[in-house]
Design a protein around this motif. Structure first.
Motif, short mmCIF file in Angstrom:
data_model
loop_
_atom_site.label_atom_id
_atom_site.label_comp_id
_atom_site.label_asym_id
_atom_site.label_seq_id
_atom_site.Cartn_x
_atom_site.Cartn_y
_atom_site.Cartn_z
N ALA A 175 12.39 -8.12 -8.11
CA ALA A 175 13.13 -6.96 -8.63
C ALA A 175 12.37 -5.65 -8.44
CB ALA A 175 13.45 -7.16 -10.11
N GLN A 176 11.08 -5.73 -8.17
CA GLN A 176 10.31 -4.50 -8.00
C GLN A 176 9.02 -4.79 -7.23
OE1 GLN A 176 10.47 -3.76 -12.15
NE2 GLN A 176 8.41 -4.52 -12.56
N VAL A 177 8.51 -3.75 -6.59
CA VAL A 177 7.23 -3.85 -5.90
C VAL A 177 6.26 -2.88 -6.55
CG1 VAL A 177 8.32 -4.54 -3.72
CG2 VAL A 177 7.84 -2.13 -4.15
N TYR A 178 4.98 -3.23 -6.46
CA TYR A 178 3.94 -2.41 -7.07
C TYR A 178 3.13 -1.74 -5.97
CZ TYR A 178 5.42 -5.28 -10.96
OH TYR A 178 6.17 -5.91 -11.90
N VAL A 179 2.97 -0.45 -6.08
CA VAL A 179 2.26 0.33 -5.07
C VAL A 179 0.82 0.51 -5.54
CG1 VAL A 179 2.21 2.46 -3.75
CG2 VAL A 179 4.41 1.50 -4.49
N PRO A 201 0.84 -1.20 0.00
CA PRO A 201 0.00 0.00 0.00
C PRO A 201 0.87 1.25 0.00
CG PRO A 201 0.11 -0.93 2.21
CD PRO A 201 0.82 -1.90 1.31
N PRO A 202 0.32 2.40 -0.35
CA PRO A 202 1.13 3.63 -0.44
C PRO A 202 1.71 4.08 0.90
CG PRO A 202 -1.22 4.10 -0.75
CD PRO A 202 -1.06 2.62 -0.82
N ASP A 203 1.12 3.64 2.03
CA ASP A 203 1.66 4.06 3.32
C ASP A 203 2.67 3.07 3.88
OD1 ASP A 203 -0.12 2.04 3.80
OD2 ASP A 203 -1.13 3.01 5.48
N ALA A 204 3.09 2.09 3.07
CA ALA A 204 4.12 1.14 3.50
C ALA A 204 5.48 1.83 3.48
CB ALA A 204 4.14 -0.08 2.61
N SER A 205 6.35 1.40 4.37
CA SER A 205 7.70 1.96 4.42
C SER A 205 8.64 1.17 3.53
CB SER A 205 8.23 1.96 5.86
OG SER A 205 8.44 0.62 6.29
N VAL A 206 9.80 1.74 3.26
CA VAL A 206 10.84 1.04 2.50
C VAL A 206 11.22 -0.25 3.21
CG1 VAL A 206 13.27 1.15 1.84
CG2 VAL A 206 11.74 3.06 1.30
N ALA A 207 11.32 -0.19 4.55
CA ALA A 207 11.69 -1.38 5.32
C ALA A 207 10.67 -2.50 5.11
CB ALA A 207 11.81 -1.03 6.80
N GLU A 208 9.38 -2.15 5.08
CA GLU A 208 8.34 -3.16 4.89
C GLU A 208 8.40 -3.75 3.48
OE1 GLU A 208 4.86 -1.50 7.89
OE2 GLU A 208 5.14 -0.53 5.93
N ALA A 209 8.68 -2.91 2.49
CA ALA A 209 8.79 -3.40 1.12
C ALA A 209 9.99 -4.34 0.97
CB ALA A 209 8.91 -2.23 0.16
N LEU A 231 8.39 6.44 2.99
CA LEU A 231 7.18 5.82 2.46
C LEU A 231 7.36 5.54 0.97
CD1 LEU A 231 4.31 7.89 4.16
CD2 LEU A 231 5.33 5.72 4.89
N VAL A 232 6.89 4.38 0.53
CA VAL A 232 7.06 4.00 -0.88
C VAL A 232 6.28 4.93 -1.80
CG1 VAL A 232 7.55 1.57 -0.38
CG2 VAL A 232 5.18 2.32 -0.68
N SER A 233 5.22 5.56 -1.29
CA SER A 233 4.43 6.45 -2.13
C SER A 233 5.24 7.64 -2.61
CB SER A 233 3.20 6.95 -1.36
OG SER A 233 3.58 7.58 -0.15
N GLY A 234 6.31 7.95 -1.91
CA GLY A 234 7.13 9.09 -2.29
C GLY A 234 8.22 8.76 -3.28
N ILE A 235 8.41 7.49 -3.60
CA ILE A 235 9.53 7.13 -4.50
C ILE A 235 9.06 6.27 -5.67
CG2 ILE A 235 11.30 7.31 -2.71
CD1 ILE A 235 11.19 4.28 -2.38
N VAL A 236 7.74 6.24 -5.94
CA VAL A 236 7.25 5.41 -7.04
C VAL A 236 7.68 5.98 -8.38
CG1 VAL A 236 5.24 4.53 -5.79
CG2 VAL A 236 5.05 6.65 -7.11
N ASP A 237 7.90 5.08 -9.32
CA ASP A 237 8.17 5.47 -10.71
C ASP A 237 6.82 5.49 -11.42
OD1 ASP A 237 8.92 5.82 -13.30
OD2 ASP A 237 10.31 4.11 -13.38
N SER A 238 6.20 6.66 -11.47
CA SER A 238 4.87 6.79 -12.07
C SER A 238 4.93 7.14 -13.55
CB SER A 238 4.06 7.87 -11.33
OG SER A 238 4.77 9.11 -11.34
N GLY A 239 6.14 7.32 -14.08
CA GLY A 239 6.28 7.68 -15.49
C GLY A 239 6.39 6.48 -16.40
#
Length: 466
Positions: free
Chosen positions: A337-341, A314-322, A370-378
């Motif tokens: 190799a990657q996680v999906y938010v 989820p978007p409120d997950a931390s890097v540590a949790e991912a 938080l993973v929501s701040g580092i997603v590759d949305s492009g």
């Protein structure tokens, strides 16, 4: 009882228990590893005479088994075997009068000559003779539990009586047993499986592929559901179907549940509609649902290629949790190799897909980020109807090993990984071809002398020339 070296060269008796050789590295005289031991080939002889050891089956590159005559083995250690360096790379083909010790002898039910009591074969041992031949002259056996102490009508004495009483494991002479040459239906496979316990699924699949249909069925029956699922995913399609058809329907459904949904869908797609529906009905609903969804897509589309179990946070997950999720050792490396938010729910089809976070980015960020701040949305996701060629081009263009598959409403459906793309780009029989392909090579005179002239006038194995 395992011998540390080939002391037969110095005239000192030696004994090697064969099951312990499985998986041992094989080296040439220069110290370069050429492969690993898969099995030992012996020739049974008439009467009670101990079998002759012909050589080793060694698995070399590309999971190809080759034959190494026992006369070329110079050293046997607990963790290594050395041979003289001469190697015929022709693919090993078992001949009619040959027996594979690990694949065919272990777990057999034989009888003690003294009492006629049935016992299970745990291992067999080979010893060298003064002429540098090797003979199988010892058998490690264990009583079959639940059998009566006086089965066969004779009450033995000494060690045999204690074997019946306590069910212990004991080592007896080859001549003290009989029944190795009989065809046994329902033979166990625990010993074979234990011998190859440390093998990767792909390597064990190579062993299973080489077995007879009878032994394949027995091995499948003995493997647990998770291990069998892993092996099935690595086998050629014909072997998959054969093994699945040998299992009871309930067991087959359990194994399908343990497989990755995309692999289970590929296998079910080759069955008849009636058989496929029966197995899907027997599966747990939560396991059958993603497989049913995958079966609605064409085999060569992104939807047909994808797995429905990617790493979703989820978007409120931390890097540590991912990072904790992708550390799962059972996770496919490409999926890790990657996680999906995505917004809840996290099971596919998920809530709205927000983007991808690559594992290298996770490694560079503080654990509390938080993973929501580092997603590759492009990075535009794949669509389930995209063709195999489009998916391959997409992964190549963006240097990816996996890509998100999202529907028209923005829900994550799954992920296509590079291994599944390669699986479909290669010829349909590539697994079988990889297991069976071997370069042409001239006959080996020493091998032919050892293996070829072994049928006597009575139909049994001939004695070696004096």
């Amino acid at each position: 009882m395992f011998v540390g070296s080939l002391r037969a060269m110095t005239g000192v008796p030696a004994r090697v228990f064969i099951a312990r050789l499985a998986g041992i590295a094989v080296f040439d005289p220069a110290g370069d590893q050429v492969g690993r031991v898969r099995d030992v080939v012996v020739a049974l002889r008439l009467g009670t005479r101990p079998p002759r050891v012909l050589g080793l089956v060694v698995e070399v590159s590309a999971r190809r088994p080759v034959f190494v005559p026992i006369t070329r083995v110079t050293v046997i250690e607990a963790d290594a075997i050395v041979f003289d360096g001469r190697l015929n790379v022709r693919r090993f083909q078992q001949r009619e009068a040959e027996t594979l010790v690990i694949a065919e002898m272990l777990d057999r039910t034989v009888r003690l000559a003294e009492t006629d009591e049935p016992v299970a074969v745990v291992d067999v041992a080979m010893e060298p003779t003064r002429t540098r031949d090797w003979l199988v002259n010892k058998v490690a056996v264990r009583r079959i539990r639940g059998r009566g102490a006086r089965e066969g009508g004779r009450a033995g004495r000494g060690r045999a009586a204690r074997l019946r009483k306590y069910g212990e494991t004991m080592v007896v002479d080859w001549e003290a047993t009989h029944g190795f040459s009989a065809v046994e239906h329902g033979q166990g496979a625990a010993g074979l499986i234990a011998a190859f316990d440390r093998m990767k699924p792909a390597d064990l699949a190579g062993v299973v592929h080489e077995l007879s249909a009878k032994r394949r069925g027995e091995v499948a029956a003995a493997l647990d559901d998770e291990r069998l699922a892993d092996v099935l995913e690595e086998l050629p399609q014909d072997d998959q179907i054969e093994i699945l058809n040998r299992l009871e329907a309930e067991r087959a459904a359990d194994v399908l549940e343990a497989m990755d949904p995309d692999d289970a869908a590929d296998l079910l797609g080759e069955l008849s509609t009636e058989q496929r529906e029966r197995l899907l009905t027997l599966m747990e609903p939560q396991d059958a649902a993603p497989v049913r969804r995958l079966l609605t897509y064409a085999d060569d589309s992104a939807g047909g290629l994808m797995t429905s179990d990617p790493v979703v946070v989820p978007p409120d997950a931390s890097v540590a949790e991912a990072l904790a999720q992708i550390r799962n050792p059972d996770l496919n490396p490409a999926l890790a190799a990657q996680v999906y938010v995505c917004r809840p729910p996290s099971a596919t089809p998920t809530g709205r897909y927000l983007g991808t976070v690559h594992f290298q980015r996770l490694l560079r960020e503080p654990p509390r980020t938080l993973v929501s701040g580092i997603v590759d949305s492009g990075l535009d996701p794949l669509r389930p109807t995209m063709s195999l060629q489009t998916v391959a081009t997409y992964l190549a263009a963006y240097n990816l090993v996996a890509g998100a598959v999202v529907d028209e409403n923005g829900h994550l459906l799954g992920s296509v990984t590079i291994d599944d793309v390669l699986d479909h780009l290669l010829p349909a029989d590539w697994r079988e071809s990889a297991m069976e392909a071997a370069p042409e090579h001239a006959a080996d005179p020493e091998e032919e002398a050892l293996r070829g002239a072994r049928t006597g006038p009575d139909g049994g194995p001939a004695e070696p020339p004096a």
